[in-house]
Design an enzyme around this catalytic site. Structure first.
Site, PDB file in Angstrom:
ATOM      1  N   GLU A 510       7.238  60.799  31.725  1.00 31.82           N
ATOM      2  CA  GLU A 510       6.263  61.733  31.072  1.00 31.82           C
ATOM      3  C   GLU A 510       7.194  62.802  30.378  1.00 31.82           C
ATOM      4  O   GLU A 510       6.745  63.167  29.161  1.00 31.82           O
ATOM      5  CB  GLU A 510       5.250  62.267  32.008  1.00 31.82           C
ATOM      6  N   THR A 621      -3.561  59.555  14.714  1.00 30.74           N
ATOM      7  CA  THR A 621      -2.631  59.648  15.834  1.00 30.74           C
ATOM      8  C   THR A 621      -3.072  58.661  16.934  1.00 30.74           C
ATOM      9  O   THR A 621      -2.349  58.720  17.966  1.00 30.74           O
ATOM     10  CB  THR A 621      -2.957  61.048  16.319  1.00 30.74           C
TER      11      THR A 621
HETATM   12  C1  DMJ Z   1      -3.072  59.223  22.323  1.00 32.49           C
HETATM   13  O1  DMJ Z   1      -4.166  59.285  22.404  1.00 32.49           O
HETATM   14  C2  DMJ Z   1      -2.718  59.787  20.999  1.00 32.49           C
HETATM   15  O2  DMJ Z   1      -1.605  59.301  20.546  1.00 32.49           O
HETATM   16  C3  DMJ Z   1      -2.725  61.320  20.916  1.00 32.49           C
HETATM   17  O3  DMJ Z   1      -2.137  61.796  19.928  1.00 32.49           O
HETATM   18  C4  DMJ Z   1      -1.692  61.752  22.023  1.00 32.49           C
HETATM   19  N1  DMJ Z   1      -1.582  61.011  23.065  1.00 32.49           N
HETATM   20  C5  DMJ Z   1      -2.275  59.652  23.467  1.00 32.49           C
HETATM   21  C6  DMJ Z   1      -1.309  58.683  23.935  1.00 32.49           C
HETATM   22  O4  DMJ Z   1      -0.138  59.076  24.498  1.00 32.49           O
END
Ligand code: DMJ
Length: 639
Positions: A510, A621
């Site tokens: 992590e 994202t």
């Molecule tokens: C996802 O939900 C998206 O990528 C977000 O921007 C950050 N983290 C998680 C995955 O790790």
């Protein structure tokens, strides 16, 4: 008169005037004649329908006006006098009462009058429009600004949008080598396995618990269900898992309920649900996905009702009440949360014709441009009340990450027209390069975190998306910076690969550190877990597409093997608690982003470049593809 006489303290007028009986009778006769005349005049005036409405019931009014227009019609057809022309002829279409039998001069006059009246009134710029759902149905308006006027129906021109794409959505090239195809098929099989188990044990819940074979709901989505369904839709579609896509679609049609009441993360609902629904609509043209996205988008609007318009992080989707996360210092909003709405909200405006969504995110940008940035950096916590930073913690990983991503993607999604976003991205990256980018003793480039001027030599797994982002922005970075940014992107991606390669499972922790003799490894027990996150393979995918260096496919394949070995269990995929042991404990959670992102990016890594081509799409994202605006398609207003 009876009424007048009964009014207390007010004698009847004739009596007050001291009239005798015959005179009274004459007076009453005169008065009633006068009243009849006035009443009749209302019906004789040219535009008396407003008065008529006062006296006649609604249905009677309608038939009165139609019979009046019928009589006007017959008058028109038998007369050429100017006064016979209707005052406000229906626009555009030829008026019904200009029958072929009407003299030519009259018909010409009617046409001229129609031209003068112009097209039906358009909505004033900036005014709120009523959101239209599928097939033009109005959706309930629950947003901040009240809907006032009736608007011209808006219909997004889907066919025009599809014609604007430069490549077939699922690609059209052939001729790849058999190994690449076999690897892609393997990833498709993993997706099917993840979906089938979710469907069998947890359909309608948010995530699958693959060890206990049941569902997980959690508290991030305010009572919304089916996060995995929505997150998986576009991946199933792209992988041509047709049957599974239909299963997911059926669930959305039949069971996806938006009338919920609970605390939701504005950010998570936006990136997963709105992003997933929008992407699936653009890919398939199926109205249900659009109407659900718009309806849900409206439910998020009350979160923006703050003194600055910076939304709070948590919203009750039922009541519209919103507040800041309890853990966020001094009631602040989080940069990565309010800074990760732009792409989806622009598309909500594109699809609805309602500018309110775009206005909300443009206002966020205004606030950010106004506030002073320490050393040009954007801290992670901002007060939605004052619009000032609350703490000086800067990170390109958690709390900050996707804000930067959305700047460069706003530029790309606008077909490179959003110069403001580009400048903000360039300036932010320059500050990051200057203050946060470091090289370890062993030669690994990393991006540190910044706490009020003091560096924390740590990179979170989340920060590993930045290799892909920097590569994506490099092409348009200008002569001097292009190569430097490509090198930086490749170096960061290499460092993130090292964080995987240095673990026993070949999956990354992590967070990893570059201090106390450590290089790209977790030093704390609490940072050794891996929850099926996508960021490292996301960067492999972008670097592959932009350089075609085969090592990225090689690295991606290492991840596939590690996932199969350590995360695949009897009923799905699970995260693990410690990447540094080959007999890891599973966390019993198949995250929805594993289906939305990790498997999608791995699949695309082994596809030809024209599958979801970067010419046509930007990924939000959560890896949901949103189209580049090649055609300025917001102009498509239908009458
Ligand atoms: C996802 O939900 C998206 O990528 C977000 O921007 C950050 N983290 C998680 C995955 O790790």
């Amino acid at each position: 008169m009876v009424v007048l006489r009964k009014l207390p303290g007010m004698p009847g007028w004739p009596a007050a005037l001291g009239l005798r009986l015959p005179q009274k009778f004459l007076f009453l006769l005169f008065l009633s004649g006068l009243l009849t005349l006035c009443f009749g005049a209302l019906f004789l005036l040219p535009d008396s329908s407003r008065f008529k409405r006062l006296f006649l019931p609604r249905r009677a009014t309608a038939s009165a006006s139609s019979s009046s227009s019928a009589s006007s019609s017959s008058a028109s057809s038998s007369s050429t006098r100017d006064t016979d022309l209707p005052r406000s002829p229906p626009a555009a279409a030829e008026p019904r009462h200009a029958s072929p039998a009407a003299p030519r001069r009259l018909r010409e006059k009617l046409r001229t009058a129609a031209r003068m009246a112009g097209p039906p009134a358009r909505t004033a710029p900036g005014a709120r429009q009523q959101v239209q759902g599928g097939e033009g149905r109005p959706e309930p308006a629950t947003g901040a600004t009240p809907a006032r006027e009736t608007r011209a129906p808006f219909r997004f021109d889907y066919e025009r949008f599809r014609r604007s794409l430069r490549h077939p959505v699922r690609g059209g090239r052939t001729g790849e080598d058999p190994e690449t195809r076999a690897r892609r098929m393997k990833i498709k099989e993993m997706m099917k396995f993840a979906w089938d188990n979710y469907k069998q044990y947890a359909l309608g819940k948010n995530e699958l618990r693959p060890l206990t074979k049941n569902g997980h709901i959690g508290n991030m989505f305010g009572g919304l269900r089916g996060a995995t369904v929505i997150d998986a839709l576009d991946t199933l579609y792209i992988m041509e898992l047709e049957e599974e896509f239909q299963e997911a679609k059926k669930w959305v049609e039949k069971s996806f309920d938006l009338n919920v009441n609970g605390e939701a993360s504005l950010f998570e609902v936006n990136i997963r649900y709105i992003g997933g629904l929008l992407a699936t609509y653009y890919l398939t043209g199926e109205e249900v996905f659009k109407s659900k996205a718009l309806e849900l988008g409206e439910k998020l609007l009350p979160a923006f009702n703050t003194p600055t318009g910076i939304p709070r992080g948590v919203i009750n989707l039922g009541s519209g009440m919103s507040w800041s996360w309890g853990w966020a210092s001094a009631g602040s909003s989080i940069l990565a949360e309010f800074g990760t709405l732009h792409l989806e909200f622009l598309h909500l405006s594109e699809l609805s014709g309602n500018p309110v969504f775009a206005e909300k995110v443009m206002n966020i940008r205004r606030v950010l441009n106004r506030v002073e940035k320490p050393q040009g950096l954007y801290p992670n916590f901002l007060s939605p009340v004052t619009g000032n930073w609350v703490q000086h913690h800067v990170s390109i990983g958690g709390l900050g990450d996707s804000f930067y991503e959305y700047l460069i993607k706003s530029w790309l999604m606008s077909d490179k027209k959003d110069l403001e976003a580009k400048k903000m991205y360039d300036d932010a990256l320059e500050a990051i390069e200057k203050h946060l980018v470091k090289k370890s003793a062993g030669g690994l480039t990393y991006i540190a975190e910044w706490r009020g001027g003091i560096l924390d030599h740590k990179m979170g797994h989340l920060a590993c998306f930045s290799g892909g982002m920097i590569a994506l922005g490099a092409e348009d970075a200008g002569e001097e910076r292009r190569q430097r940014h490509m090198d930086l992107a490749a170096e960061i991606t290499n460092t993130c690969h090292e964080s995987y390669a240095r673990s026993d499972t070949k999956l990354g922790p992590e967070a990893f550190r570059f201090d106390a003799g450590s290089e790209a490894m977790a030093t704390r027990l609490s940072e050794r877990y891996y929850i099926l996150r996508p960021e490292v393979v996301e960067s492999y995918m972008y670097l592959w597409r932009l350089t075609h260096d085969p090592k990225y496919r090689q690295w991606g394949w290492e991840v596939v093997k590690a996932l199969e070995k350590h995360c695949r269990v009897e009923a799905g995929f699970s995260g693990i608690r410690d990447v540094y042991t080959t007999t890891p404990t599973h966390d019993n959670m198949q995250q929805s982003f594993f289906l939305a992102e990790t498997l999608k990016y791995l699949y695309l890594l082994f596809c030809e470049d024209d599958v979801l081509s970067l010419d046509d799409w930007v990924f939000n994202t959560e890896a949901h593809p949103l189209p580049v605006n090649h055609t300025n398609f917001k102009a498509a207003v239908q009458q």
